[in-house]
Every structure is written in structure tokens, then in C-alpha cells.
Design a protein around this motif. Structure first.
Motif, PDB file in Angstrom:
ATOM      1  N   ARG A 149       0.826  -1.204   0.000  1.00  0.00           N
ATOM      2  CA  ARG A 149       0.000   0.000   0.000  1.00  0.00           C
ATOM      3  C   ARG A 149       0.865   1.261   0.000  1.00  0.00           C
ATOM      4  NH1 ARG A 149      -5.241   1.160   3.816  1.00  0.00           N
ATOM      5  NH2 ARG A 149      -5.825   3.144   2.875  1.00  0.00           N
ATOM      6  N   ALA A 150       1.863   1.304   0.861  1.00  0.00           N
ATOM      7  CA  ALA A 150       2.728   2.478   0.953  1.00  0.00           C
ATOM      8  C   ALA A 150       3.469   2.717  -0.354  1.00  0.00           C
ATOM      9  CB  ALA A 150       3.720   2.306   2.099  1.00  0.00           C
ATOM     10  N   ALA A 151       3.925   1.630  -0.978  1.00  0.00           N
ATOM     11  CA  ALA A 151       4.671   1.769  -2.231  1.00  0.00           C
ATOM     12  C   ALA A 151       3.784   2.330  -3.343  1.00  0.00           C
ATOM     13  CB  ALA A 151       5.238   0.420  -2.654  1.00  0.00           C
ATOM     14  N   LEU A 152       2.542   1.892  -3.389  1.00  0.00           N
ATOM     15  CA  LEU A 152       1.620   2.390  -4.410  1.00  0.00           C
ATOM     16  C   LEU A 152       1.199   3.826  -4.130  1.00  0.00           C
ATOM     17  CD1 LEU A 152      -0.626  -0.751  -4.994  1.00  0.00           C
ATOM     18  CD2 LEU A 152       0.970   0.277  -6.609  1.00  0.00           C
ATOM     19  N   GLU A 153       0.899   4.116  -2.881  1.00  0.00           N
ATOM     20  CA  GLU A 153       0.481   5.472  -2.538  1.00  0.00           C
ATOM     21  C   GLU A 153       1.601   6.478  -2.771  1.00  0.00           C
ATOM     22  OE1 GLU A 153      -3.075   4.639   0.716  1.00  0.00           O
ATOM     23  OE2 GLU A 153      -1.041   5.051   1.441  1.00  0.00           O
ATOM     24  N   ALA A 154       2.833   6.017  -2.627  1.00  0.00           N
ATOM     25  CA  ALA A 154       3.976   6.895  -2.898  1.00  0.00           C
ATOM     26  C   ALA A 154       4.035   7.272  -4.374  1.00  0.00           C
ATOM     27  CB  ALA A 154       5.283   6.207  -2.489  1.00  0.00           C
TER      28      ALA A 154
ATOM     29  N   ARG B 152      -4.369   5.564  -5.504  1.00  0.00           N
ATOM     30  CA  ARG B 152      -5.272   5.401  -4.365  1.00  0.00           C
ATOM     31  C   ARG B 152      -5.490   3.920  -4.123  1.00  0.00           C
ATOM     32  NH1 ARG B 152     -10.751   5.670  -2.667  1.00  0.00           N
ATOM     33  NH2 ARG B 152     -11.608   5.630  -4.777  1.00  0.00           N
ATOM     34  N   VAL B 153      -5.392   3.489  -2.858  1.00  0.00           N
ATOM     35  CA  VAL B 153      -5.455   2.075  -2.506  1.00  0.00           C
ATOM     36  C   VAL B 153      -6.541   1.835  -1.464  1.00  0.00           C
ATOM     37  CG1 VAL B 153      -4.187   0.095  -1.599  1.00  0.00           C
ATOM     38  CG2 VAL B 153      -2.991   1.818  -2.973  1.00  0.00           C
ATOM     39  N   ILE B 154      -7.358   0.814  -1.694  1.00  0.00           N
ATOM     40  CA  ILE B 154      -8.369   0.386  -0.735  1.00  0.00           C
ATOM     41  C   ILE B 154      -7.998  -1.018  -0.292  1.00  0.00           C
ATOM     42  CG2 ILE B 154     -10.802  -0.174  -0.352  1.00  0.00           C
ATOM     43  CD1 ILE B 154      -9.873   2.077  -3.254  1.00  0.00           C
ATOM     44  N   VAL B 155      -7.838  -1.219   1.003  1.00  0.00           N
ATOM     45  CA  VAL B 155      -7.510  -2.533   1.542  1.00  0.00           C
ATOM     46  C   VAL B 155      -8.753  -3.102   2.210  1.00  0.00           C
ATOM     47  CG1 VAL B 155      -6.013  -3.854   3.074  1.00  0.00           C
ATOM     48  CG2 VAL B 155      -5.134  -1.805   1.933  1.00  0.00           C
ATOM     49  N   THR B 156      -9.253  -4.204   1.693  1.00  0.00           N
ATOM     50  CA  THR B 156     -10.473  -4.794   2.248  1.00  0.00           C
ATOM     51  C   THR B 156     -10.144  -5.760   3.377  1.00  0.00           C
ATOM     52  OG1 THR B 156     -10.459  -6.596   0.628  1.00  0.00           O
ATOM     53  CG2 THR B 156     -11.662  -4.587   0.040  1.00  0.00           C
ATOM     54  N   ALA B 157     -11.137  -6.017   4.201  1.00  0.00           N
ATOM     55  CA  ALA B 157     -11.001  -6.986   5.289  1.00  0.00           C
ATOM     56  C   ALA B 157     -12.305  -7.786   5.367  1.00  0.00           C
ATOM     57  CB  ALA B 157     -10.728  -6.286   6.609  1.00  0.00           C
ATOM     58  N   VAL B 158     -12.199  -9.098   5.281  1.00  0.00           N
ATOM     59  CA  VAL B 158     -13.380  -9.964   5.315  1.00  0.00           C
ATOM     60  C   VAL B 158     -13.193 -11.052   6.374  1.00  0.00           C
ATOM     61  CG1 VAL B 158     -13.874  -9.555   2.881  1.00  0.00           C
ATOM     62  CG2 VAL B 158     -12.437 -11.489   3.514  1.00  0.00           C
ATOM     63  N   ASP B 159     -14.272 -11.796   6.640  1.00  0.00           N
ATOM     64  CA  ASP B 159     -14.195 -12.888   7.607  1.00  0.00           C
ATOM     65  C   ASP B 159     -13.105 -13.875   7.177  1.00  0.00           C
ATOM     66  OD1 ASP B 159     -16.264 -11.741   8.965  1.00  0.00           O
ATOM     67  OD2 ASP B 159     -17.788 -13.180   8.305  1.00  0.00           O
ATOM     68  N   ARG B 160     -12.255 -14.227   8.106  1.00  0.00           N
ATOM     69  CA  ARG B 160     -11.052 -15.008   7.764  1.00  0.00           C
ATOM     70  C   ARG B 160     -11.350 -16.422   7.299  1.00  0.00           C
ATOM     71  NH1 ARG B 160      -6.915 -13.276  12.687  1.00  0.00           N
ATOM     72  NH2 ARG B 160      -7.048 -11.033  12.319  1.00  0.00           N
ATOM     73  N   THR B 161     -12.401 -17.046   7.822  1.00  0.00           N
ATOM     74  CA  THR B 161     -12.644 -18.455   7.511  1.00  0.00           C
ATOM     75  C   THR B 161     -14.010 -18.715   6.882  1.00  0.00           C
ATOM     76  OG1 THR B 161     -13.504 -18.870   9.751  1.00  0.00           O
ATOM     77  CG2 THR B 161     -11.128 -19.198   9.395  1.00  0.00           C
ATOM     78  N   SER B 162     -14.749 -17.645   6.560  1.00  0.00           N
ATOM     79  CA  SER B 162     -16.086 -17.830   5.988  1.00  0.00           C
ATOM     80  C   SER B 162     -16.020 -18.277   4.536  1.00  0.00           C
ATOM     81  CB  SER B 162     -16.889 -16.531   6.098  1.00  0.00           C
ATOM     82  OG  SER B 162     -17.225 -16.259   7.435  1.00  0.00           O
ATOM     83  N   SER B 163     -17.174 -18.566   3.984  1.00  0.00           N
ATOM     84  CA  SER B 163     -17.272 -19.039   2.609  1.00  0.00           C
ATOM     85  C   SER B 163     -16.977 -17.925   1.615  1.00  0.00           C
ATOM     86  CB  SER B 163     -18.680 -19.574   2.353  1.00  0.00           C
ATOM     87  OG  SER B 163     -19.619 -18.497   2.400  1.00  0.00           O
ATOM     88  N   VAL B 164     -16.736 -18.325   0.385  1.00  0.00           N
ATOM     89  CA  VAL B 164     -16.512 -17.359  -0.687  1.00  0.00           C
ATOM     90  C   VAL B 164     -17.719 -16.445  -0.846  1.00  0.00           C
ATOM     91  CG1 VAL B 164     -16.319 -17.149  -3.202  1.00  0.00           C
ATOM     92  CG2 VAL B 164     -14.822 -18.728  -1.967  1.00  0.00           C
ATOM     93  N   ALA B 165     -18.915 -17.010  -0.751  1.00  0.00           N
ATOM     94  CA  ALA B 165     -20.135 -16.212  -0.922  1.00  0.00           C
ATOM     95  C   ALA B 165     -20.224 -15.111   0.134  1.00  0.00           C
ATOM     96  CB  ALA B 165     -21.367 -17.113  -0.854  1.00  0.00           C
TER      97      ALA B 165
END
Length: 282
Positions: free
Chosen positions: A80-85, A89-102
């Protein structure tokens, strides 16, 4: 190892740029060069990226980890830092670690919707997805009208055809016997779903690939890596399982499983975690 991984990721980003911008340099890259894992055109600059970049993590992943108010480490370590430099513009997503793909893909969609509201941006994104994140993104595009959000998808170490190691682990946790319900219940007691693991098996991914079709509006790219890990390496058990079943791999995902769309490169001497700037010295 870290700098090599960062270069690896930025090289993938640059190729996405060439494709999304429709540059002559990209169109002149031959299929033979692509098959050989040739780097993208050198004249392409990351700072000219047409769309914002979205980073999607894999199974058991995270956006970042912190101690108190201090950020300790990022999943895409330093990317992220390398791209923002470079002004991207960077968006970092966060999702449930062990849930299903859906489940995970719906969470990514919600975060892209939120970004549009907060930023006022109305265009599409270049999605860079590691490991299971690539399956999440493909599901988003195909099933959740995600082509209106995604201009390109680059998957890094994604088990598009599943991983034999996921088959092996699932057989231990939930074998077809009386222990099945016990194993699942024990995981559920600590808040761990096995649905994400099930979605990484070769059988589930075979069905997934029949049902989840690529969009003609989205460009698809992939990057893989290989590493012959030492017996003391944490990935050695999984490396052996995958190697016996499918050959060269990064410790968790084989090269043949990681290829999807236009295959950018197969990078040698890099394990599954080193792809994102996290790795082991063994």
C-alpha cells in the motif's frame, strides 16, 4: 525476501495498468512471452494507473494487525505504501477469515460501495487478490454484479482449481465418520467456520469453475510462484502434499491451480507468504 516480493507485486500491478489503459506495449506482448513468464512492458508506469487499486486478502488473512493503537504488520506488507507513494489510491479490504466465498465476496462488495460513497468515486477498480481472495473476487464479479466495480482482477497464488492440502486438512477435521460432527463442533466453539476451507478443496473449486463464469467486461490476470521448501520450513508438510498431487507449488497452491486468465509470470524461489512480503527464512 521482502523486496523481492514487493517487486513481484508491483510487476503484476504494472501489467494490470497496461491492460486497463489498453496500451500498445501490452498488446504487443506475445502469448509466447506471457507463457514464459516474461515481465510486463518496461515503459508502463505504476503512477499512471487508471483506476484505484483494491487489495483482497486470503484465507485466515487480515488487512493489518495492531497492538493497541500501533500497527504491527500489514497483510500486503509495504505494498500500500509503495503504491500510494506513486500517487495511486489504494483500498484494503477486510473480510471474515474463515467464511465461505459467498460471504466474503458480499463483504468486499459492501466495502467498495462504502468507498464510492465516502470518496465520491464512480468508476471501477483494479483488484489485486491473494490466495482465496481471488475466488472471492471472481464470485463478486460473476454473481454480485461486480463487473460494475471491477475493471481488472489480478490473482496472486489463488487456488482456482483448489488445493490438495485443503482436501487433506478437511479430511482430518471432518472425515466421513462419527468424528465429523465432533470436529466441526469443536471449530464452531472457537468461532471458526470450515466453509472457507471447504471452498478451497479441489472438488468444490471444480464445481465453482463450472458455475462462476468470467465477465467479458473484466480483464483477468494471474501470477504464481514456486519454492522447494526445506523440511524445517512451516510449509513443508503442505508442500509435500501438493507436490505429490500437482507438482511445482508455492507451499500451498500449485502453479497449475494458480493460473487464470492471462498468466503474467511464475516466479521462482518464492513461497505463498513471500508473495505478499511476508515470509520465512527456512
Amino acid at each position: 525476501e521482502y523486496m523481492g516480493a514487493l517487486f513481484f507485486m508491483l510487476r503484476a500491478f504494472a501489467t494490470v495498468l497496461a491492460a486497463s489503459a489498453g496500451t500498445a506495449a501490452f498488446s504487443r506482448q506475445t502469448s509466447a512471452e506471457t507463457a514464459a513468464g516474461a515481465p510486463p512492458p518496461s515503459r508502463v508506469r505504476v503512477e499512471d494507473l487508471k483506476h484505484p487499486v483494491v487489495l483482497c486478502h486470503g484465507y485466515l488473512g487480515f488487512d493489518s494487525l495492531a497492538m493497541g493503537n500501533t500497527k504491527v504488520i500489514e497483510y500486503f506488507n509495504g505494498v500500500r505504501a509503495a503504491l500510494e507513494a506513486k500517487g495511486v489510491r489504494v483500498i484494503v479490504t477486510a473480510v471474515d477469515r474463515t467464511s465461505s466465498v459467498a460471504v466474503r465476496s458480499s463483504q468486499i462488495k459492501k466495502q467498495l460501495e462504502d468507498d464510492r460513497v465516502k470518496s465520491g468515486y464512480g468508476g471501477r477498480y483494479n483488484v489485486i487478490a491473494h490466495s482465496m481472495g481471488g475466488l472471492d473476487a471472481r464470485y463478486l464479479i460473476s454473481r454480485l454484479d461486480g463487473e460494475q466495480y471491477v475493471a481488472s482482477l489480478t490473482t496472486v497464488g489463488t487456488p482456482h482449481r483448489g488445493s490438495p492440502f485443503a482436501d487433506y486438512v478437511l479430511s482430518l477435521l471432518a472425515p466421513e465418520s462419527a468424528r465429523k460432527s465432533l470436529g466441526v463442533k469443536l471449530l464452531e466453539l472457537v468461532g471458526v467456520s470450515i466453509e472457507g476451507l471447504r471452498d478451497l478443496t479441489t472438488a468444490t473449486c471444480a464445481s465453482f469453475n463450472m458455475e462462476i463464469t468470467d465477465s467479458p467486461r473484466v480483464r483477468y490476470f494471474s501470477v504464481a510462484s514456486t519454492k522447494d521448501v526445506a523440511p524445517v520450513h512451516p510449509f513443508y508438510p503442505s508442500f509435500v502434499v501438493v507436490a505429490r498431487a500437482e507438482g511445482p507449488n508455492d507451499g500451498l497452491v500449485s502453479v497449475q491451480s494458480a493460473k487464470w486468465g492471462t498468466h503474467i509470470a511464475t516466479v521462482p524461489n518464492m513461497d505463498h507468504c513471500e508473495q505478499i512480503g511476508l515470509g520465512f527464512t527456512a
